[in-house]
Write a protein that holds these residues in place. Structure first.
Motif, mmCIF file in Angstrom:
data_model
loop_
_atom_site.group_PDB
_atom_site.id
_atom_site.type_symbol
_atom_site.label_atom_id
_atom_site.label_comp_id
_atom_site.label_asym_id
_atom_site.label_seq_id
_atom_site.Cartn_x
_atom_site.Cartn_y
_atom_site.Cartn_z
ATOM 1 N N VAL A 143 -21.976 22.289 -15.184
ATOM 2 C CA VAL A 143 -20.550 21.726 -16.224
ATOM 3 C C VAL A 143 -19.868 21.221 -15.970
ATOM 4 O O VAL A 143 -19.106 20.332 -17.237
ATOM 5 C CB VAL A 143 -20.149 23.382 -17.524
ATOM 6 C CG1 VAL A 143 -19.024 23.147 -18.672
ATOM 7 C CG2 VAL A 143 -21.631 24.194 -17.954
ATOM 8 N N ALA A 144 -19.754 21.538 -15.137
ATOM 9 C CA ALA A 144 -17.486 20.801 -14.702
ATOM 10 C C ALA A 144 -18.437 19.314 -14.299
ATOM 11 O O ALA A 144 -17.455 18.961 -14.492
ATOM 12 C CB ALA A 144 -17.451 21.508 -13.307
ATOM 13 N N TYR A 145 -19.052 19.793 -13.984
ATOM 14 C CA TYR A 145 -20.069 17.751 -13.131
ATOM 15 C C TYR A 145 -20.533 16.963 -14.158
ATOM 16 O O TYR A 145 -20.255 16.047 -14.399
ATOM 17 C CB TYR A 145 -21.181 17.626 -12.338
ATOM 18 C CG TYR A 145 -21.677 16.650 -11.540
ATOM 19 C CD1 TYR A 145 -20.746 16.155 -10.736
ATOM 20 C CD2 TYR A 145 -22.720 16.422 -12.168
ATOM 21 C CE1 TYR A 145 -21.602 14.571 -10.327
ATOM 22 C CE2 TYR A 145 -23.231 15.066 -11.882
ATOM 23 C CZ TYR A 145 -22.871 14.611 -11.118
ATOM 24 O OH TYR A 145 -22.482 13.234 -10.281
ATOM 25 N N ALA A 146 -21.274 17.942 -15.083
ATOM 26 C CA ALA A 146 -21.582 17.151 -16.949
ATOM 27 C C ALA A 146 -19.614 16.889 -17.087
ATOM 28 O O ALA A 146 -20.161 15.214 -17.848
ATOM 29 C CB ALA A 146 -21.610 18.307 -17.789
ATOM 30 N N PHE A 147 -18.721 17.555 -17.262
ATOM 31 C CA PHE A 147 -18.112 16.478 -17.763
ATOM 32 C C PHE A 147 -17.364 15.248 -16.866
ATOM 33 O O PHE A 147 -16.154 14.461 -17.797
ATOM 34 C CB PHE A 147 -16.838 17.491 -17.891
ATOM 35 C CG PHE A 147 -17.340 18.749 -19.294
ATOM 36 C CD1 PHE A 147 -16.644 18.199 -20.435
ATOM 37 C CD2 PHE A 147 -17.509 19.693 -19.713
ATOM 38 C CE1 PHE A 147 -17.176 18.790 -22.090
ATOM 39 C CE2 PHE A 147 -18.363 20.773 -20.122
ATOM 40 C CZ PHE A 147 -17.573 20.034 -22.300
ATOM 41 N N GLY A 148 -17.463 16.043 -15.688
ATOM 42 C CA GLY A 148 -16.812 14.722 -14.624
ATOM 43 C C GLY A 148 -17.568 13.154 -14.233
ATOM 44 O O GLY A 148 -17.263 13.354 -13.829
ATOM 45 N N ASN A 149 -18.511 13.694 -14.850
ATOM 46 C CA ASN A 149 -19.557 12.848 -13.834
ATOM 47 C C ASN A 149 -19.124 10.824 -14.077
ATOM 48 O O ASN A 149 -19.955 11.083 -13.593
ATOM 49 C CB ASN A 149 -21.407 13.172 -14.582
ATOM 50 C CG ASN A 149 -22.017 11.912 -14.044
ATOM 51 O OD1 ASN A 149 -21.826 12.157 -12.881
ATOM 52 N ND2 ASN A 149 -22.802 11.379 -15.441
ATOM 53 N N LYS A 150 -18.400 10.988 -15.634
ATOM 54 C CA LYS A 150 -18.511 9.573 -15.406
ATOM 55 C C LYS A 150 -17.871 8.768 -14.653
ATOM 56 O O LYS A 150 -17.396 8.041 -14.617
ATOM 57 C CB LYS A 150 -18.347 9.381 -17.129
ATOM 58 C CG LYS A 150 -17.333 9.690 -17.236
ATOM 59 C CD LYS A 150 -17.064 9.915 -18.825
ATOM 60 C CE LYS A 150 -15.337 10.119 -19.426
ATOM 61 N NZ LYS A 150 -15.296 9.607 -20.746
ATOM 62 N N TYR A 151 -15.976 10.032 -14.020
ATOM 63 C CA TYR A 151 -15.340 9.586 -13.744
ATOM 64 C C TYR A 151 -15.880 9.369 -11.667
ATOM 65 O O TYR A 151 -15.279 9.312 -10.783
ATOM 66 C CB TYR A 151 -13.999 10.509 -13.380
ATOM 67 C CG TYR A 151 -13.735 9.907 -14.938
ATOM 68 C CD1 TYR A 151 -13.197 8.744 -15.079
ATOM 69 C CD2 TYR A 151 -13.415 11.172 -15.827
ATOM 70 C CE1 TYR A 151 -12.426 8.675 -16.694
ATOM 71 C CE2 TYR A 151 -12.842 11.212 -17.360
ATOM 72 C CZ TYR A 151 -12.529 9.555 -17.457
ATOM 73 O OH TYR A 151 -11.976 9.314 -18.588
ATOM 74 N N PHE A 152 -16.905 10.073 -11.168
ATOM 75 C CA PHE A 152 -17.204 10.843 -9.799
ATOM 76 C C PHE A 152 -17.285 9.619 -9.298
ATOM 77 O O PHE A 152 -16.828 9.623 -8.335
ATOM 78 C CB PHE A 152 -17.676 12.326 -10.230
ATOM 79 C CG PHE A 152 -18.853 12.966 -8.738
ATOM 80 C CD1 PHE A 152 -17.393 13.832 -8.422
ATOM 81 C CD2 PHE A 152 -19.324 12.224 -7.660
ATOM 82 C CE1 PHE A 152 -17.277 14.267 -6.913
ATOM 83 C CE2 PHE A 152 -20.178 13.146 -7.068
ATOM 84 C CZ PHE A 152 -18.844 13.914 -6.144
ATOM 85 N N VAL A 153 -18.083 9.343 -9.395
ATOM 86 C CA VAL A 153 -18.897 8.354 -7.893
ATOM 87 C C VAL A 153 -17.680 6.544 -8.455
ATOM 88 O O VAL A 153 -17.617 6.473 -7.410
ATOM 89 C CB VAL A 153 -20.369 7.425 -9.173
ATOM 90 C CG1 VAL A 153 -20.894 6.433 -8.139
ATOM 91 C CG2 VAL A 153 -21.117 8.094 -9.408
ATOM 92 N N SER A 154 -17.075 6.217 -9.923
ATOM 93 C CA SER A 154 -16.600 5.126 -9.874
ATOM 94 C C SER A 154 -14.741 5.862 -8.524
ATOM 95 O O SER A 154 -14.302 4.494 -8.410
ATOM 96 C CB SER A 154 -16.177 4.843 -10.890
ATOM 97 O OG SER A 154 -15.606 6.142 -12.007
ATOM 98 N N GLY A 155 -14.712 6.968 -8.754
ATOM 99 C CA GLY A 155 -12.865 7.492 -8.136
ATOM 100 C C GLY A 155 -13.488 7.442 -7.088
ATOM 101 O O GLY A 155 -13.158 7.352 -6.032
ATOM 102 N N LEU A 156 -15.208 8.041 -5.785
ATOM 103 C CA LEU A 156 -15.218 7.976 -4.618
ATOM 104 C C LEU A 156 -14.927 6.459 -4.333
ATOM 105 O O LEU A 156 -14.006 6.467 -3.333
ATOM 106 C CB LEU A 156 -16.250 8.738 -4.502
ATOM 107 C CG LEU A 156 -16.399 10.361 -4.634
ATOM 108 C CD1 LEU A 156 -17.619 10.693 -4.609
ATOM 109 C CD2 LEU A 156 -15.863 11.375 -3.198
ATOM 110 N N ALA A 157 -15.521 5.486 -5.170
ATOM 111 C CA ALA A 157 -15.461 4.367 -4.777
ATOM 112 C C ALA A 157 -14.425 3.303 -4.932
ATOM 113 O O ALA A 157 -14.278 2.840 -3.520
ATOM 114 C CB ALA A 157 -16.074 3.509 -5.325
#
Length: 283
Positions: free
Chosen positions: A263-277
């Motif tokens: 659930v946590a990943y589903a909510f933050g998925n759109k920021y996850f990859v862009s944030g790491l990059a």
């Protein structure tokens, strides 16, 4: 697109599909095994799908006196969320200071922090931490662990935030200062709202870390079982009855413990990859 490019793309997709299946296999196996009996798990561990699916494992967990799932979920939730908040605040403020602040020895201090990324002490620090908190009479319960994390240094997270802040134009800071914002005011009013992608990434990584934390909660809740987290309770399920390990109950409990992470990943998925990059743009 010529035949060579199509072949290369097909091979690439096949490799990626294989890697995805290998990554998801433990989760799929855990989920399907949660519907098996303990006898089936022990006699046919290599079978993926259950012969006779049953939800009895979930019923036993839900009604278990020794495994109070409501209390364990609550303990894990507040322990994880408070530590995530601490990690996000320390990382964001420290990263901003190292990116925009000017003080004597900044490069040396940051170099020391960076060097800590390559030092792994593992669980060797558990006893010293427990000894220090024992001297302060704060050695029991989850709140003692939160105090430890409050004074911790999330080096990797600080590094990510610093890189993100360095990618922002300094004109934002200058415009804020012209409008009368202080150094701290600029951070909270201008910079921090722009850090959403990297802070969401840090929050997800921290959520995963603290939700799955086992060693420290086990040690610090030994005398306070009512404060045990879900991970600690899961290990206790293995020996709830008789000499045989109850792997079926552990599988069902693992599925329940996995849901909040998904659930946590589903909510933050759109920021996850862009944030790491974005956090690795500059350094």
């Amino acid at each position: 697109m010529n035949i060579k490019n199509k072949t290369t793309m097909m091979i690439s997709h096949a490799i990626l599909l294989l890697l995805m299946l290998l990554t998801l296999f433990p989760i799929i196996y855990t989920f399907t095994s949660s519907f098996k009996t303990n006898m089936e798990l022990m006699t046919e561990p290599g079978r993926l799908l259950p012969v006779d699916p049953t939800v009895e494992n979930y019923e036993l967990i839900w009604n278990s006196d020794g495994f109070n799932i409501g209390r364990l979920l609550w303990n894990s939730t507040y322990y994880t969320l408070i530590n995530v908040f601490i990690s996000v605040m320390i990382s964001s403020m420290a990263g901003y200071v190292f990116a925009r602040g000017e003080f004597f020895g900044k490069k040396f201090v940051f170099a020391c922090f960076t060097a800590l990324m390559f030092v792994k002490t593992g669980n060797i620090t558990v006893y010293p931490q427990f000894d220090i908190l024992n001297a302060l009479n704060l050695n029991k319960g989850l709140w003692a662990l939160m105090i430890i994390h409050l004074f911790g240094i999330p080096v990797v997270n600080i590094y990510l935030v610093r890189g993100f802040v360095l990618s922002l134009p300094k004109a934002l800071d200058e415009a804020a200062q012209i409008d009368g914002c202080s150094f701290i005011g600029t951070f909270f009013k201008i910079i921090m709202p722009l850090l959403k992608p990297i802070l969401a990434t840090i929050a997800i990584l921290s959520f995963n870390l603290y939700w799955n934390d086992y060693i420290l909660p086990t040690v610090f809740t030994t005398t306070k079982p009512e404060q045990q987290t879900l991970m600690v309770g899961l290990m206790a399920l293995k020996s709830t009855s008789g000499a045989a390990s109850n792997w079926n109950l552990m599988m069902a409990g693992s599925v329940i413990a996995l849901l909040p992470l998904l659930v946590a990943y589903a909510f933050g998925n759109k920021y996850f990859v862009s944030g790491l990059a974005a956090g690795a743009v500059k350094g």
